[in-house]
Enzyme design. Sequence first.
Site, PDB file in Angstrom:
ATOM      1  N   GLN A 118      15.364  51.297  45.012  1.00 58.32           N
ATOM      2  CA  GLN A 118      15.183  49.900  45.411  1.00 58.32           C
ATOM      3  C   GLN A 118      16.440  49.109  45.106  1.00 58.32           C
ATOM      4  O   GLN A 118      17.091  49.361  44.098  1.00 58.32           O
ATOM      5  CB  GLN A 118      14.116  49.222  44.571  1.00 58.32           C
ATOM      6  CG  GLN A 118      12.767  49.822  44.581  1.00 58.32           C
ATOM      7  CD  GLN A 118      11.860  48.996  43.693  1.00 58.32           C
ATOM      8  OE1 GLN A 118      11.922  47.765  43.672  1.00 58.32           O
ATOM      9  NE2 GLN A 118      11.002  49.665  42.944  1.00 58.32           N
ATOM     10  N   SER A 149      16.057  43.167  42.912  1.00 59.70           N
ATOM     11  CA  SER A 149      16.384  42.103  41.962  1.00 59.70           C
ATOM     12  C   SER A 149      17.876  41.955  41.799  1.00 59.70           C
ATOM     13  O   SER A 149      18.638  42.892  41.983  1.00 59.70           O
ATOM     14  CB  SER A 149      15.789  42.438  40.588  1.00 59.70           C
ATOM     15  OG  SER A 149      14.406  42.550  40.661  1.00 59.70           O
ATOM     16  N   SER A 168      15.201  51.063  40.278  1.00 56.33           N
ATOM     17  CA  SER A 168      14.643  52.314  39.781  1.00 56.33           C
ATOM     18  C   SER A 168      15.189  53.450  40.620  1.00 56.33           C
ATOM     19  O   SER A 168      15.357  53.335  41.829  1.00 56.33           O
ATOM     20  CB  SER A 168      13.108  52.289  39.831  1.00 56.33           C
ATOM     21  OG  SER A 168      12.661  52.109  41.130  1.00 56.33           O
ATOM     22  N   GLU A 217       3.566  47.016  47.180  1.00 58.66           N
ATOM     23  CA  GLU A 217       3.875  47.435  45.817  1.00 58.66           C
ATOM     24  C   GLU A 217       2.838  46.914  44.832  1.00 58.66           C
ATOM     25  O   GLU A 217       2.340  47.655  43.980  1.00 58.66           O
ATOM     26  CB  GLU A 217       5.265  46.927  45.424  1.00 58.66           C
ATOM     27  CG  GLU A 217       5.660  47.373  44.028  1.00 58.66           C
ATOM     28  CD  GLU A 217       7.015  46.815  43.599  1.00 58.66           C
ATOM     29  OE1 GLU A 217       7.561  47.349  42.642  1.00 58.66           O
ATOM     30  OE2 GLU A 217       7.502  45.843  44.206  1.00 58.66           O
ATOM     31  N   SER A 265       5.997  39.413  37.407  1.00 61.73           N
ATOM     32  CA  SER A 265       5.442  39.321  36.049  1.00 61.73           C
ATOM     33  C   SER A 265       3.993  38.828  36.112  1.00 61.73           C
ATOM     34  O   SER A 265       3.575  38.196  37.079  1.00 61.73           O
ATOM     35  CB  SER A 265       6.266  38.350  35.208  1.00 61.73           C
ATOM     36  OG  SER A 265       5.975  37.022  35.600  1.00 61.73           O
ATOM     37  N   ASN A 266       3.242  39.115  35.065  1.00 61.17           N
ATOM     38  CA  ASN A 266       1.847  38.685  35.070  1.00 61.17           C
ATOM     39  C   ASN A 266       1.705  37.166  35.075  1.00 61.17           C
ATOM     40  O   ASN A 266       0.678  36.644  35.514  1.00 61.17           O
ATOM     41  CB  ASN A 266       1.092  39.316  33.892  1.00 61.17           C
ATOM     42  CG  ASN A 266       0.809  40.792  34.148  1.00 61.17           C
ATOM     43  OD1 ASN A 266       1.378  41.395  35.059  1.00 61.17           O
ATOM     44  ND2 ASN A 266      -0.094  41.371  33.364  1.00 61.17           N
ATOM     45  N   GLU A 267       2.733  36.473  34.628  1.00 61.50           N
ATOM     46  CA  GLU A 267       2.693  35.004  34.736  1.00 61.50           C
ATOM     47  C   GLU A 267       2.715  34.607  36.212  1.00 61.50           C
ATOM     48  O   GLU A 267       1.965  33.725  36.647  1.00 61.50           O
ATOM     49  CB  GLU A 267       3.890  34.372  33.998  1.00 61.50           C
ATOM     50  CG  GLU A 267       3.801  34.451  32.472  1.00 61.50           C
ATOM     51  CD  GLU A 267       4.132  35.820  31.908  1.00 61.50           C
ATOM     52  OE1 GLU A 267       4.812  36.606  32.611  1.00 61.50           O
ATOM     53  OE2 GLU A 267       3.707  36.143  30.787  1.00 61.50           O
TER      54      GLU A 267
END
Lengths: 328, 328, 383, 383
Positions: free
Chosen positions: C125, C128, C160, C243, C366-368
């Site tokens: 990938q 980011s 990754s 994803e 992120s979970n946020e």
Amino acid sequence: MDFRFTEDQLNLREAIRDYLTGEHTPEVLRRLDVEGGRDAAIWDGLIGMGIGGLLVPEAEGGLGMGLIEAAIVAVELGRANVSEPIADTALVATPLLGSDQRAAIAAGALKVALAHPINPWIADLDSADMVLAGEAALPAPEDPAPVDTVDPLRRLFAPIECAADDRLLDRAALIAAAQLIGGAERMLELATDYAKTREQFGQPIGSFQAIKHHLATVAVKLEFARPVLWRAAYAAQQRAARTPIHISHAKVAATDAAMLAAETAIQVHGAMGYTYEVDLHFWMKRAWALAGAWGDRAWHQRRIEAAVIGGGMAIGPETTFASELNHG
Amino acid sequence: MDFRFTEDQLNLREAIRDYLTGEHTPEVLRRLDVEGGRDAAIWDGLIGMGIGGLLVPEAEGGLGMGLIEAAIVAVELGRANVSEPIADTALVATPLLGSDQRAAIAAGALKVALAHPINPWIADLDSADMVLAGEAALPAPEDPAPVDTVDPLRRLFAPIECAADDRLLDRAALIAAAQLIGGAERMLELATDYAKTREQFGQPIGSFQAIKHHLATVAVKLEFARPVLWRAAYAAQQRAARTPIHISHAKVAATDAAMLAAETAIQVHGAMGYTYEVDLHFWMKRAWALAGAWGDRAWHQRRIEAAVIGGGMAIGPETTFASELNHG
Amino acid sequence: MDLEYTPEQNAFRAEVRAWMEAHVPKTPLKTLEGREGYDQHVEWERELASGNWGMVTWPEAYGGRGLDLIRWLIFEEEYYRAGAPLRANQNGIFLLGPTIMEYGTDEQKARFLTPMAKGEVIWAQAWSEPNAGSDMAAIRSRAVRDGDHYVISGQKTWSSRAAFADWCFGIFRTDSESKRHKGLSFILLPLDSPGVTIRPIRQLHGETGFAEIFFDEVRVPVENRIAGEGEGWNVAMATAGFERGLMLRSPARFQAAAKRLVALYKEHAATASPAAHEAVLQAWMDAEAYALNTYSVAATVIAGGHIGAEASLNKIFWSELDRAAHRAAMSLLGATAELRTLPDGAANIWQEGYIFSLSGPIYAGSNEIQRNIIAERLLGLPR
Amino acid sequence: MDLEYTPEQNAFRAEVRAWMEAHVPKTPLKTLEGREGYDQHVEWERELASGNWGMVTWPEAYGGRGLDLIRWLIFEEEYYRAGAPLRANQNGIFLLGPTIMEYGTDEQKARFLTPMAKGEVIWAQAWSEPNAGSDMAAIRSRAVRDGDHYVISGQKTWSSRAAFADWCFGIFRTDSESKRHKGLSFILLPLDSPGVTIRPIRQLHGETGFAEIFFDEVRVPVENRIAGEGEGWNVAMATAGFERGLMLRSPARFQAAAKRLVALYKEHAATASPAAHEAVLQAWMDAEAYALNTYSVAATVIAGGHIGAEASLNKIFWSELDRAAHRAAMSLLGATAELRTLPDGAANIWQEGYIFSLSGPIYAGSNEIQRNIIAERLLGLPR
């Protein structure tokens, strides 16, 4: 009844913090991580500040301080993530040894490793001159067998069979708790600093309420772990009857604060926290290591449970400090 | 392998939800809270929709449906906080009774209270025509002794000694779990609606990340409790060997979702949530009540533990649905 | 509602089980994050492809088996049951493959999908950037049009597989005047192109599976762009949707972990804290719940339904259950938790798993961010 | 550091213990939230005042004993040890009293403090408004100057004690053109003034201790204003600071609850879930930690230190420990948890306590607001 540190205690803390902030920088951690081994300059520096003789009586040339001061130093060692065997040698072993050995420790000429059946491994056996095992002081073995731990700056070795010495255990657990508190403080600072500077969506991530609340929760946890540590140090110094329970409480509270600080700090750092690019990982791994050393959380919790639920220990507000009114 | 509801099941859900949304409004709850007693119109309305005969065979004039449909109805009863003894009578007792009694239930002419040693109190004994106790069906006692519960619309009475009937327990626990899920859904909706309209600092409180994240966490908890309920209902309908474990799992998951929804909803409502001014308290109190009924969380968790940890129950991905491949 | 496997599904399970028993390597491979282990894992991808088990959900035309999601779940259950290796091909299977199928030209499909399915080309990938992590729209890496080529410059991170992979896919700013979500394009390029430099990132566990990719005027033919110029954001969001979605973490993985955790608890029950005891029971229940929910969502998707923001519920649940389960294991291990290698010479898989689990609430949104999505898109709270 | 009580502190403890043993009512009073119980509690305030135990931290000049915080803690420990009643005078002791001492004129001190100390006048708060809860600066109730009077109109809510109290204190908008924090004044008035209407608010437990207060052109003399016109916000913040601070919840209360919880656990150990077991141990540890921290902060304050945003740490800790402890008790009680009256006729104090504990994270500044304060003022994160 006064929880404040004395001027001397505050000065001690400031002196060691200043020294470590200046000399034991993250760059030192990175260098040791690559090169392996220990940093003689830090050992010498701490000895030079008198830490070796902190618990050695003044009559023997030491500073003649007690366990509160030892815990103050240990918090700073944890904040700076010091890996030299100074905590085990000077803050734990000293009072259990003879005067010649104490003098040697004060002079920085003797390093002591600690053996106790509660630990499946012994730290720093390679650099130790002697091993405190049960109530015996043995010469350190040649070529001890190393054990592979997650903490890149920690050195563990296969154990030596010995009897359990509860004084050693309690003292070492107290000093481990203090280091965990120091580490937790530092992880909160690292995460807070990162949150102030890292920008996403056009603003520092620390301006988002979710990040604020994560960090505030760690601050609360730490704030209420600290006085538990100081009561334990005070009780240990006074040899109070409840010392083991107070120390167990301190180890549990410090472990919980450090584990929460670690998980929160990595979350706040995001993907950066998952790498060697930032310094956080050193403290996180040390927290995982100290969490299990000298009695893990479950062991100390059981000791509390045995007293509070299982035993006949008086509990309640009048017994917080076990005052004379109740024990007179 | 298809987790979807059938068209008939979706229609059933829609019909009962529409009916209860229209007729069993918060105003009804408030009226019953003040006046006490039950609302005959709601009982008649549900009977009129055929809920009394839901589990009665078609040959006997019922709808001939099964436990999945019963659980669908129970979720709706929980969403609307219905307090009529229709769940115990029509969704739990029916299959354990004879055909005459079933027909009477279908017609709305028989109300059944349920006795089981796991419950220290019996619900709705005052309005019941008979009591299912162990495997016996007894006439309801005259003037049963009331017990004072937190739920203003719940009516509890001193128990009747009887043997344990596990079929009754499992079925009732399943229906209680379904009601808890319905209640949790409603509490999430109440809190979300409040967060959209209540303004502080010049904006709806639902625009603050802290409130968003509280509510999102409830949504996650609920989302992953629902399929646990439906697997339990399916297993019960199929009389699968693992049904008791699946029902226990459903009761634990539903209880946790409802308790979290309740604590979150009151926090989001702020001081308003602490009053009778808003409707939330009816659902919150019902959750506290149903959490303890038909085996509390700890009881069901123990049953799971006995199988998963203590017993030899096969666990792992191939056993989720206990397919023939593993049991053939 | 019908929660029985069909005879065909059971026959399929038996087929997978038999193949896996015959082919899964008896000795565990070395870590995918190191060179030697990576090569072993690529070898395994080719072995899978030889049995046509590489891309089971892909259409047969592209080298797959055209399995529906229920069979995919069964396949995954058997895959984990057999203790088969991690997938070096993960990025291709779940991210790039479906993207090319949806947005690629016929020529692109022919060119990229088959080598991917055969494990001949492994993909990294390139999403980011140092300042565009949670905030993906802040991407700055640019692709300047020069005739029939783009000239790419910039930096990607958290890639990754990039340390060892063959090609990468990512989004780049093709309109230098554009801001945020606009003016981005989705482009594929070989990692051995002139001007590409890979700098491995050392992770918590000391391995280097992630990397930074530096682009210094890298020339890429225009035909390597997927979909139109400037349409990169939409393509990337569809990819990110896959994803975050159903297939990022298969339930079998967590059920296998819960089963091992129960076994670990039995060894340590006498010294377990009540908190760890509770966490073990919860881990078992949550792994079950996760599997049930996935089967439930799969049924909806098979029937033509769509997963949107619901994927965020999923992401939060699996990442938090994984962390909690491994945290409990670390607690059960006590002093042993810190060891990287156990006294018997085995790797401390619980510690590895705990470290890995700490990345769960961070990556893939992120979970946020996920909680924001749930609150705003599912619950309708104001932005 | 010296964690021993002095002989004088021990003697003081003995004195409190002896007085409480002789005076605390043998039968529990009825709830403070109902009329009959309220009257009983006011009676108890007068009893306390007769022994000069009403306002122990106030200066002697205003009817107190001038105790330092360590003695206050000892007093509280003995107060809870004796099972003494809740304080009807709470608003006066901790909120209004210190405010008048700091901001009041000599005449106001003489007029208000002594009747407060004697329990002759019981005070209600008039802070929040329907649209000004967490956001206190949104206050709209106005006080229009008319010669030597203010004419007050508007609505206050969540007024504790207002259903039965004698006077109230609050902030009102004296400058009708002002916004937010400006133009507010701190004013005291009798609740039996013409134009005041009290509407009790029924709470979760069914009682009505809180109330709404409606003001319809209520005339109040200007001399009832504390500090200058327009300075109300600063005065109110000082008051809220006292409230959030050290003395809002004395540690003895939570230690007593933890002790009872341990006893409850012993009764139910065989059927307790591991989660409840863990929570009981944590409740004991947290109650101890809370006491230790309070002693620690008290030492700092006695030495001239100041509690600022640190009070927010305190508020979060006690409110969340209280809720967790009572949640554990509800879990231990199982099916009995829902009963309001136990079979032996006693009130279910654990349920009452659980309900009360749910208000902890909400009132006196919600825990969300408190976490903002910690993040911004203690950690220095950006607003």
